[in-house]
Design a protein around this motif. Structure first.
Motif, PDB file in Angstrom:
ATOM      1  N   TYR A   1       0.820  -1.221   0.000  1.00 30.39           N
ATOM      2  CA  TYR A   1       0.000   0.000   0.000  1.00 30.39           C
ATOM      3  C   TYR A   1       0.853   1.270   0.000  1.00 30.39           C
ATOM      4  CZ  TYR A   1      -3.756  -3.187   1.457  1.00 30.39           C
ATOM      5  OH  TYR A   1      -4.664  -4.203   1.526  1.00 30.39           O
ATOM      6  N   PHE A   2       2.148   1.112   0.283  1.00 33.10           N
ATOM      7  CA  PHE A   2       3.014   2.290   0.449  1.00 33.10           C
ATOM      8  C   PHE A   2       4.077   2.407  -0.648  1.00 33.10           C
ATOM      9  CE2 PHE A   2       0.990   1.586   4.441  1.00 33.10           C
ATOM     10  CZ  PHE A   2       0.742   2.859   4.912  1.00 33.10           C
ATOM     11  N   LYS A   3       3.900   1.648  -1.734  1.00 29.81           N
ATOM     12  CA  LYS A   3       4.908   1.647  -2.812  1.00 29.81           C
ATOM     13  C   LYS A   3       5.154   3.043  -3.357  1.00 29.81           C
ATOM     14  CE  LYS A   3       5.866  -2.741  -4.808  1.00 29.81           C
ATOM     15  NZ  LYS A   3       4.832  -3.737  -4.441  1.00 29.81           N
ATOM     16  N   ASP A   4       4.083   3.755  -3.681  1.00 31.07           N
ATOM     17  CA  ASP A   4       4.208   5.155  -4.096  1.00 31.07           C
ATOM     18  C   ASP A   4       3.528   6.002  -3.042  1.00 31.07           C
ATOM     19  OD1 ASP A   4       5.527   4.888  -6.631  1.00 31.07           O
ATOM     20  OD2 ASP A   4       3.687   3.873  -7.287  1.00 31.07           O
ATOM     21  N   HIS A   5       4.054   5.914  -1.830  1.00 27.50           N
ATOM     22  CA  HIS A   5       3.334   6.582  -0.743  1.00 27.50           C
ATOM     23  C   HIS A   5       3.322   8.095  -0.931  1.00 27.50           C
ATOM     24  CE1 HIS A   5       6.913   8.069   1.252  1.00 27.50           C
ATOM     25  NE2 HIS A   5       7.449   6.866   1.284  1.00 27.50           N
ATOM     26  N   THR A   6       2.389   8.729  -0.226  1.00 30.67           N
ATOM     27  CA  THR A   6       2.226  10.182  -0.346  1.00 30.67           C
ATOM     28  C   THR A   6       2.606  10.856   0.984  1.00 30.67           C
ATOM     29  OG1 THR A   6      -0.111   9.857   0.191  1.00 30.67           O
ATOM     30  CG2 THR A   6       0.441  10.014  -2.130  1.00 30.67           C
ATOM     31  N   ALA A   7       3.570  10.222   1.680  1.00 30.55           N
ATOM     32  CA  ALA A   7       3.938  10.695   3.024  1.00 30.55           C
ATOM     33  C   ALA A   7       4.436  12.137   3.003  1.00 30.55           C
ATOM     34  CB  ALA A   7       5.009   9.789   3.614  1.00 30.55           C
ATOM     35  N   MET A   8       4.163  12.823   4.102  1.00 33.54           N
ATOM     36  CA  MET A   8       4.530  14.234   4.208  1.00 33.54           C
ATOM     37  C   MET A   8       5.087  14.521   5.594  1.00 33.54           C
ATOM     38  SD  MET A   8       1.885  17.360   3.981  1.00 33.54           S
ATOM     39  CE  MET A   8       1.738  17.558   5.735  1.00 33.54           C
ATOM     40  N   LEU A   9       6.108  15.327   5.622  1.00 34.65           N
ATOM     41  CA  LEU A   9       6.674  15.744   6.903  1.00 34.65           C
ATOM     42  C   LEU A   9       6.334  17.211   7.124  1.00 34.65           C
ATOM     43  CD1 LEU A   9      10.065  14.628   8.266  1.00 34.65           C
ATOM     44  CD2 LEU A   9       9.314  16.970   8.608  1.00 34.65           C
ATOM     45  N   ARG A  10       6.009  17.537   8.353  1.00 37.76           N
ATOM     46  CA  ARG A  10       5.596  18.909   8.674  1.00 37.76           C
ATOM     47  C   ARG A  10       6.437  19.447   9.816  1.00 37.76           C
ATOM     48  NH1 ARG A  10      -0.574  20.445   8.978  1.00 37.76           N
ATOM     49  NH2 ARG A  10      -0.033  20.862   6.816  1.00 37.76           N
ATOM     50  N   LEU A  11       6.963  20.651   9.638  1.00 38.00           N
ATOM     51  CA  LEU A  11       7.604  21.358  10.748  1.00 38.00           C
ATOM     52  C   LEU A  11       6.566  22.336  11.270  1.00 38.00           C
ATOM     53  CD1 LEU A  11      11.055  22.167   9.065  1.00 38.00           C
ATOM     54  CD2 LEU A  11      10.445  20.158  10.414  1.00 38.00           C
ATOM     55  N   ASN A  12       6.117  22.116  12.495  1.00 35.47           N
ATOM     56  CA  ASN A  12       5.104  22.992  13.100  1.00 35.47           C
ATOM     57  C   ASN A  12       5.780  24.026  13.979  1.00 35.47           C
ATOM     58  OD1 ASN A  12       2.389  22.138  12.451  1.00 35.47           O
ATOM     59  ND2 ASN A  12       2.747  20.276  13.649  1.00 35.47           N
ATOM     60  N   TYR A  13       5.399  25.295  13.831  1.00 31.29           N
ATOM     61  CA  TYR A  13       5.858  26.343  14.734  1.00 31.29           C
ATOM     62  C   TYR A  13       4.635  27.018  15.344  1.00 31.29           C
ATOM     63  CZ  TYR A  13       7.489  30.904  16.298  1.00 31.29           C
ATOM     64  OH  TYR A  13       7.727  32.026  17.053  1.00 31.29           O
ATOM     65  N   TYR A  14       4.539  26.949  16.676  1.00 31.99           N
ATOM     66  CA  TYR A  14       3.429  27.583  17.380  1.00 31.99           C
ATOM     67  C   TYR A  14       3.969  28.810  18.109  1.00 31.99           C
ATOM     68  CZ  TYR A  14       1.503  22.861  16.739  1.00 31.99           C
ATOM     69  OH  TYR A  14       1.085  21.663  16.204  1.00 31.99           O
TER      70      TYR A  14
ATOM     71  N   PHE B   1       2.471   9.287   7.595  1.00 27.74           N
ATOM     72  CA  PHE B   1       2.772   8.209   6.662  1.00 27.74           C
ATOM     73  C   PHE B   1       1.481   7.811   5.945  1.00 27.74           C
ATOM     74  CE2 PHE B   1       4.986   4.018   5.806  1.00 27.74           C
ATOM     75  CZ  PHE B   1       5.949   4.597   5.011  1.00 27.74           C
ATOM     76  N   PHE B   2       1.300   8.412   4.768  1.00 28.28           N
ATOM     77  CA  PHE B   2       0.098   8.174   3.959  1.00 28.28           C
ATOM     78  C   PHE B   2       0.395   7.100   2.913  1.00 28.28           C
ATOM     79  CE2 PHE B   2      -0.321  12.967   4.575  1.00 28.28           C
ATOM     80  CZ  PHE B   2      -1.359  12.902   5.474  1.00 28.28           C
ATOM     81  N   PRO B   3      -0.581   6.246   2.578  1.00 30.26           N
ATOM     82  CA  PRO B   3      -0.351   5.262   1.506  1.00 30.26           C
ATOM     83  C   PRO B   3      -0.395   5.904   0.120  1.00 30.26           C
ATOM     84  CG  PRO B   3      -2.583   5.060   2.346  1.00 30.26           C
ATOM     85  CD  PRO B   3      -1.907   6.134   3.171  1.00 30.26           C
ATOM     86  N   SER B   4      -0.317   5.085  -0.915  1.00 30.75           N
ATOM     87  CA  SER B   4      -0.397   5.584  -2.290  1.00 30.75           C
ATOM     88  C   SER B   4      -1.814   6.089  -2.560  1.00 30.75           C
ATOM     89  CB  SER B   4      -0.105   4.461  -3.278  1.00 30.75           C
ATOM     90  OG  SER B   4       0.894   3.625  -2.772  1.00 30.75           O
ATOM     91  N   HIS B   5      -1.924   7.034  -3.478  1.00 29.20           N
ATOM     92  CA  HIS B   5      -3.239   7.632  -3.743  1.00 29.20           C
ATOM     93  C   HIS B   5      -4.231   6.608  -4.277  1.00 29.20           C
ATOM     94  CE1 HIS B   5      -3.160   7.637  -8.107  1.00 29.20           C
ATOM     95  NE2 HIS B   5      -1.859   7.850  -8.005  1.00 29.20           N
ATOM     96  N   CYS B   6      -3.741   5.573  -4.974  1.00 24.38           N
ATOM     97  CA  CYS B   6      -4.658   4.631  -5.622  1.00 24.38           C
ATOM     98  C   CYS B   6      -5.210   3.560  -4.662  1.00 24.38           C
ATOM     99  CB  CYS B   6      -3.969   3.958  -6.803  1.00 24.38           C
ATOM    100  SG  CYS B   6      -2.442   3.156  -6.312  1.00 24.38           S
ATOM    101  N   VAL B   7      -4.717   3.545  -3.439  1.00 27.87           N
ATOM    102  CA  VAL B   7      -5.125   2.480  -2.505  1.00 27.87           C
ATOM    103  C   VAL B   7      -6.603   2.610  -2.138  1.00 27.87           C
ATOM    104  CG1 VAL B   7      -4.851   1.739  -0.088  1.00 27.87           C
ATOM    105  CG2 VAL B   7      -2.844   2.041  -1.539  1.00 27.87           C
ATOM    106  N   MET B   8      -7.320   1.502  -2.212  1.00 32.55           N
ATOM    107  CA  MET B   8      -8.697   1.453  -1.737  1.00 32.55           C
ATOM    108  C   MET B   8      -8.623   0.956  -0.289  1.00 32.55           C
ATOM    109  SD  MET B   8     -10.351   2.530  -4.346  1.00 32.55           S
ATOM    110  CE  MET B   8     -12.021   2.350  -3.725  1.00 32.55           C
ATOM    111  N   VAL B   9      -8.993   1.807   0.647  1.00 33.01           N
ATOM    112  CA  VAL B   9      -8.885   1.455   2.063  1.00 33.01           C
ATOM    113  C   VAL B   9     -10.162   0.742   2.503  1.00 33.01           C
ATOM    114  CG1 VAL B   9      -8.478   2.335   4.395  1.00 33.01           C
ATOM    115  CG2 VAL B   9      -7.445   3.500   2.440  1.00 33.01           C
ATOM    116  N   LYS B  10      -9.996  -0.444   3.050  1.00 32.47           N
ATOM    117  CA  LYS B  10     -11.154  -1.194   3.579  1.00 32.47           C
ATOM    118  C   LYS B  10     -10.641  -2.203   4.598  1.00 32.47           C
ATOM    119  CE  LYS B  10     -11.026  -4.715   0.053  1.00 32.47           C
ATOM    120  NZ  LYS B  10     -11.668  -5.574  -0.866  1.00 32.47           N
ATOM    121  N   PRO B  11     -11.507  -2.716   5.475  1.00 29.11           N
ATOM    122  CA  PRO B  11     -11.032  -3.698   6.451  1.00 29.11           C
ATOM    123  C   PRO B  11     -10.355  -4.876   5.737  1.00 29.11           C
ATOM    124  CG  PRO B  11     -13.239  -2.964   7.024  1.00 29.11           C
ATOM    125  CD  PRO B  11     -12.925  -2.380   5.674  1.00 29.11           C
TER     126      PRO B  11
END
Ligand code: AKG
Ligand code: FE2
Length: 282
Positions: A90-103, A224-234
């Motif tokens: 599900y993570f072959k072409d994952h769409t993961a993103m890292l965020r630097l948060n400043y509050y 850590f997001f999966p690939s956009h094409c993944v159909m998420v189901k149980p």
């Protein structure tokens, strides 16, 4: 991708500035949430020139967190009685993103939130935070907001929405297994996708960030997001007559785009949640 400061969580503007970058550059996501629209949108990183070492340091950190995320997925898979690599595809072409948060410090901390209450749309979030504190998770039993205390040089463990006394033995055991195997303290916020994949054996946790008037705060979530094409189901292995599927399948890319759209706009309705895919009579 890059710097922005006007994200909304559930239609209220957050008291924060962020810098976002993709682990895979470019990353492709659907152009719109409309199911029949097949157009794709190319997302790319926008790095500042200064400080000159910023890009390389961010990318090195991201690579290490990516390895950790795969390790965590393997452990979660094993904990569900499945082969270690069950989630990897599900993570072959994952769409993961890292965020630097400043509050930044907030003159009226009672009137604003750094991030309003939400559940992350990711499968897994690995979070580093400084020593200021502000992250809170909602305890399911009584709805109380519980602060997640910063521990120096660690990631925080935050297992499901049962982090404190209500943690059931199944989740508690796995929290400890993670600790032993990785030899450190870390946090994984189990999120909506895992809730669906595991047919609710794992719960996602609602959390928020409070701000204070004195000190600025930094945190670094990696979603850590999966690939956009993944159909998420149980997962089929976890569904049977006694435990029928609790969710209908949904396309991750379309869900992600619908969620993101509402993150930056003040909408009249609450943004899309996985509960929209819940099978009602379960
Ligand atoms: O700043 C934090 O501790 C958490 C931030 C968060 O929940 C998010 O960015 O989704
Ligand atoms: Fe979050």
């Amino acid at each position: 991708m890059g710097y922005h400061d006007s994200e909304h969580t559930k239609n209220v503007r957050d008291w924060k500035e962020v810098f976002d970058f993709l682990l895979q550059d470019p990353t492709f996501v659907p152009a719109s949430p409309e199911p029949e629209d097949k157009e794709m949108r190319k997302l790319t990183n926008q790095w500042p020139e200064n400080p000159p070492e910023f890009r390389a340091i961010c990318q090195e950190y991201a690579q290490e967190v990516e390895k950790l995320s795969y390790k965590l997925l393997e452990l979660i898979s094993l904990s569900l009685g499945l082969p270690a690599d069950r989630f990897n595809g599900y993570f072959k072409d994952h769409t993961a993103m890292l965020r630097l948060n400043y509050y930044p410090p907030c003159p009226c901390p009672d009137l604003a939130l750094g991030v309003g209450r939400h559940k992350d749309a990711s499968a897994l979030t690995v979070l580093a935070q400084d020593d200021v504190g502000g992250l809170q998770v909602k305890r399911k039993s009584d709805g109380e907001w519980i602060p997640v205390k910063p521990i120096p040089n660690t990631f925080i463990i935050n297992v499901g929405d049962t982090i404190q006394v209500t943690m059931d033995s199944f989740l508690l055991n796995f929290g400890q297994v993670f600790l032993q195997l990785l030899g450190d303290t870390f946090s994984n916020l189990f999120h909506d996708i895992l809730k669906v994949w595991s047919n609710e054996l794992y719960e996602s946790v609602e959390h928020r960030v409070v701000v204070n008037s004195e000190r600025e705060r930094f945190s670094i979530p990696t979603f850590f997001f999966p690939s956009h094409c993944v159909m998420v189901k149980p997962l089929e292995e976890l569904v049977n007559e006694q435990n029928p599927a609790k969710y209908k399948e949904y396309n991750f890319g379309k869900f992600f785009v619908a969620r993101n759209r509402s993150d930056y706009k003040k909408l009249q309705v609450e943004n899309i949640q996985i509960d929209h895919f819940k099978i009602s009579n379960n």
